[in-house]
Scaffold this motif. Structure first.
Motif, PDB file in Angstrom:
ATOM      1  N   LEU A 279       0.820  -1.213   0.000  1.00 33.03           N
ATOM      2  CA  LEU A 279       0.000   0.000   0.000  1.00 33.03           C
ATOM      3  C   LEU A 279       0.857   1.269   0.000  1.00 33.03           C
ATOM      4  O   LEU A 279       0.567   2.218  -0.730  1.00 33.03           O
ATOM      5  N   LEU A 280       1.904   1.291   0.817  1.00 34.63           N
ATOM      6  CA  LEU A 280       2.739   2.484   0.858  1.00 34.63           C
ATOM      7  C   LEU A 280       3.563   2.637  -0.416  1.00 34.63           C
ATOM      8  O   LEU A 280       3.794   3.751  -0.891  1.00 34.63           O
ATOM      9  N   ALA A 281       4.024   1.522  -0.965  1.00 34.56           N
ATOM     10  CA  ALA A 281       4.822   1.589  -2.185  1.00 34.56           C
ATOM     11  C   ALA A 281       4.017   2.122  -3.358  1.00 34.56           C
ATOM     12  O   ALA A 281       4.567   2.673  -4.319  1.00 34.56           O
ATOM     13  N   ALA A 282       2.691   1.972  -3.299  1.00 34.29           N
ATOM     14  CA  ALA A 282       1.837   2.431  -4.399  1.00 34.29           C
ATOM     15  C   ALA A 282       1.618   3.938  -4.390  1.00 34.29           C
ATOM     16  O   ALA A 282       1.159   4.515  -5.372  1.00 34.29           O
ATOM     17  N   ILE A 283       1.948   4.616  -3.288  1.00 35.68           N
ATOM     18  CA  ILE A 283       1.764   6.064  -3.209  1.00 35.68           C
ATOM     19  C   ILE A 283       2.881   6.755  -3.991  1.00 35.68           C
ATOM     20  O   ILE A 283       4.063   6.487  -3.781  1.00 35.68           O
ATOM     21  N   GLN A 284       2.499   7.654  -4.887  1.00 40.80           N
ATOM     22  CA  GLN A 284       3.457   8.363  -5.722  1.00 40.80           C
ATOM     23  C   GLN A 284       3.582   9.812  -5.264  1.00 40.80           C
ATOM     24  O   GLN A 284       2.678  10.375  -4.667  1.00 40.80           O
ATOM     25  N   ALA A 285       4.729  10.426  -5.583  1.00 39.37           N
ATOM     26  CA  ALA A 285       4.949  11.826  -5.228  1.00 39.37           C
ATOM     27  C   ALA A 285       3.984  12.720  -6.001  1.00 39.37           C
ATOM     28  O   ALA A 285       3.643  12.442  -7.158  1.00 39.37           O
ATOM     29  N   ARG A 286       3.551  13.809  -5.365  1.00 35.59           N
ATOM     30  CA  ARG A 286       2.627  14.755  -5.986  1.00 35.59           C
ATOM     31  C   ARG A 286       3.168  16.161  -5.790  1.00 35.59           C
ATOM     32  O   ARG A 286       3.539  16.551  -4.690  1.00 35.59           O
ATOM     33  N   VAL A 287       3.225  16.923  -6.880  1.00 35.27           N
ATOM     34  CA  VAL A 287       3.728  18.292  -6.845  1.00 35.27           C
ATOM     35  C   VAL A 287       2.738  19.188  -7.583  1.00 35.27           C
ATOM     36  O   VAL A 287       2.299  18.861  -8.679  1.00 35.27           O
ATOM     37  N   GLU A 288       2.385  20.329  -6.961  1.00 32.50           N
ATOM     38  CA  GLU A 288       1.496  21.293  -7.607  1.00 32.50           C
ATOM     39  C   GLU A 288       2.347  22.432  -8.153  1.00 32.50           C
ATOM     40  O   GLU A 288       3.142  23.038  -7.438  1.00 32.50           O
ATOM     41  N   VAL A 289       2.196  22.724  -9.441  1.00 33.89           N
ATOM     42  CA  VAL A 289       3.036  23.726 -10.083  1.00 33.89           C
ATOM     43  C   VAL A 289       2.194  24.562 -11.037  1.00 33.89           C
ATOM     44  O   VAL A 289       1.269  24.067 -11.678  1.00 33.89           O
TER      45      VAL A 289
END
Length: 487
Positions: A279-289
């Motif tokens: 479950l944790l490995a499936a979380i991807q980085a998110r950046v708002e730009v």
């Protein structure tokens, strides 16, 4: 030559004699440093008085205009007043008020040495930090030894002696304190110039050393493989496509450590904490730009220059032509949520990988937010305000949109409308401050907020401009609209 104390150099001494000039320079610098130190001590005294004032205000039931009896709220209100003058975050000012009050009451000998310029601000921080864990019964003994160790010595060299004295007098062992300190382990970000940020990590000393050592071993392994790849290329041997080394990789060991750390954190699975389902490995980085349209569509700068100079062929310069037509540079930096600019290459990479876009329409001259997609009451209103108020709208605060509440300037309970002209993004700290203290705010139109402090001072906070660039002088401020909140 005259020093800051108006001491004139002996006229009988050759004014160009290097030894005489150096002596006068040293004397003047010493006097200046002592004066600065005394002024810093005076500033600490002012901050301590401010903290005492906040405590007195908290004890007054309504007479001071402070609603409620919370000492923290009173301290926030006073800190916000001082922060506007010091041009600092009120969180920082509040922390310094508390620290200054502690210095005055718990470390009187240190404060006296500070006032006398026998020690400087760095010495004071060292003594106060080391003595924070000591009981009142032994603090005076600690101060005497610590001040003596700091006088005439640099803070760095005095640190070991001061910490040894503090450890000898400490009521709790290092093991107990370490267990408590581990409860405060954390990660944070800090902005740096030129589109950079620093990532900080506080953890046990052994863990940090282990992380650094592993990154160093990995970086050295890459460097060894790169050296081998260079030798193979020089010898004309065909490189193994699956090999680690790259003959063109000339990164330093520091750069490799940083890249390997980023690669591991962005793509690695946290095996020590993950579930069997990953479950944790499936979380991807998110950046708002936020990215200007010209940046997203502009052609490669180098290619465009080569085309204009005749060294290249067929390069599309449409983006450059469009930028020139509107009187702005073709390529402008993107912007992370919160306002930090990022380089155009990174902005384009993020834009190319985005699965969805939100259009933000801005005024071509002032840069004011005009619309975000379609204007619907709920989702789009929040989206518009999120784009307009890309930081907390309290003066001196810079927290990004993720930490904001949408505040009604005129409370809905008093008839305030849920619309752009009556809403503003505030972090929770300043949302509470607005409702629970004598700070007041009103809308002046176009998202401009006018804050009035308990002391009667006014501060104007304008919406932070998005990634936009004016082609002429901006229009004057909008006319004053009196929408003072009735509370």
């Amino acid at each position: 030559m005259t020093s800051s104390t108006s001491t004139v150099v002996d006229p009988g001494v050759d004014p160009v004699d290097p030894a005489a000039v150096l002596a006068a320079l040293v004397d003047g610098l010493a006097t200046t440093e002592a004066t600065i130190t005394r002024l810093q001590a005076l500033k600490e005294a002012h901050l301590a008085v401010a903290q005492r004032l906040a405590e007195d205000l908290a004890a007054v039931d309504g007479a001071s205009g402070i609603r409620g009896e919370s000492a923290d709220l009173a301290s926030r209100s006073v800190a916000a007043e001082l922060a506007a003058v010091l041009h600092m975050s009120d969180r920082v000012v509040q922390g310094r008020m508390v620290r200054a009050a502690e210095l005055m009451t718990k470390f009187p000998a240190t404060m006296q040495a500070f006032t006398d310029a026998r020690i400087n601000a760095a010495h004071v921080r060292l003594i106060q930090d080391a003595g924070a864990r000591l009981d009142d019964a032994v603090r005076a003994e600690f101060e005497q030894a610590a001040v003596a160790a700091c006088e005439g010595e640099t803070p760095h060299r005095a640190k070991r002696v001061v910490e040894r004295v503090a450890e000898r007098l400490a009521p709790r062992s290092l093991t107990d304190r370490h267990r408590e300190a581990q409860e405060k382990r954390t990660v944070w970000r800090e902005e740096l110039p030129d589109g950079q940020k620093m990532l900080g990590l506080i953890h046990a000393a052994a863990v940090i050393d282990g992380i650094y050592d592993r990154l160093t071993q990995q970086a050295r392994a890459v460097q060894v493989a790169n050296t081998a790849a260079v030798k193979d290329a020089t010898a004309g041997r065909t490189p193994d496509p699956d090999a680690l080394g790259d003959s063109d990789d000339d990164r330093s060991i520091d750069q490799l450590r940083a890249d390997l750390c980023a690669d591991t954190l962005l793509t690695g699975a946290p095996s020590g904490h993950d579930t069997t389902a990953g479950l944790l490995a499936a979380i991807q980085a998110r950046v708002e730009v936020t990215i200007p349209v010209f940046t997203a569509m502009a052609a490669d700068v180098v290619g465009a220059r080569e085309h204009r100079s005749g060294t290249g062929a067929g390069t599309d310069t449409t983006g450059a032509s469009l930028g020139a037509a509107f009187g702005v540079r073709t390529e402008q930096p993107g912007e992370l949520a919160g306002g930090q600019p990022i380089d155009t290459d990174t902005a384009r990479i993020l834009a190319g990988n985005a699965v969805a876009w939100e259009r933000v329409l801005t005024h071509p001259i002032t840069g004011a937010i005009l619309a975000v997609d379609h204007y619907r009451p709920n989702t789009d209103l929040r989206r518009l305000l999120h784009a307009r108020d890309s930081r907390c709208r309290f003066p001196t605060c810079g927290l990004p949109p993720a930490a904001q509440d949408l505040d009604h300037t005129i409370d809905a309970a008093y008839g305030g409308a849920t619309e752009e002209g009556n809403l503003g993004g505030l972090c929770r700290r300043h949302h509470v401050l607005k409702h629970q203290t004598a700070w007041k705010v009103k809308q002046r139109g176009a998202g401009v907020l006018e804050w009035t402090s308990p002391a009667g001072s006014t501060y104007i906070d304008k919406p932070p401009a998005p990634v936009t660039f004016t082609t002429e002088d901006p229009e004057p401020d909008p006319p004053l609209i009196d929408e003072t909140a009735p509370f």
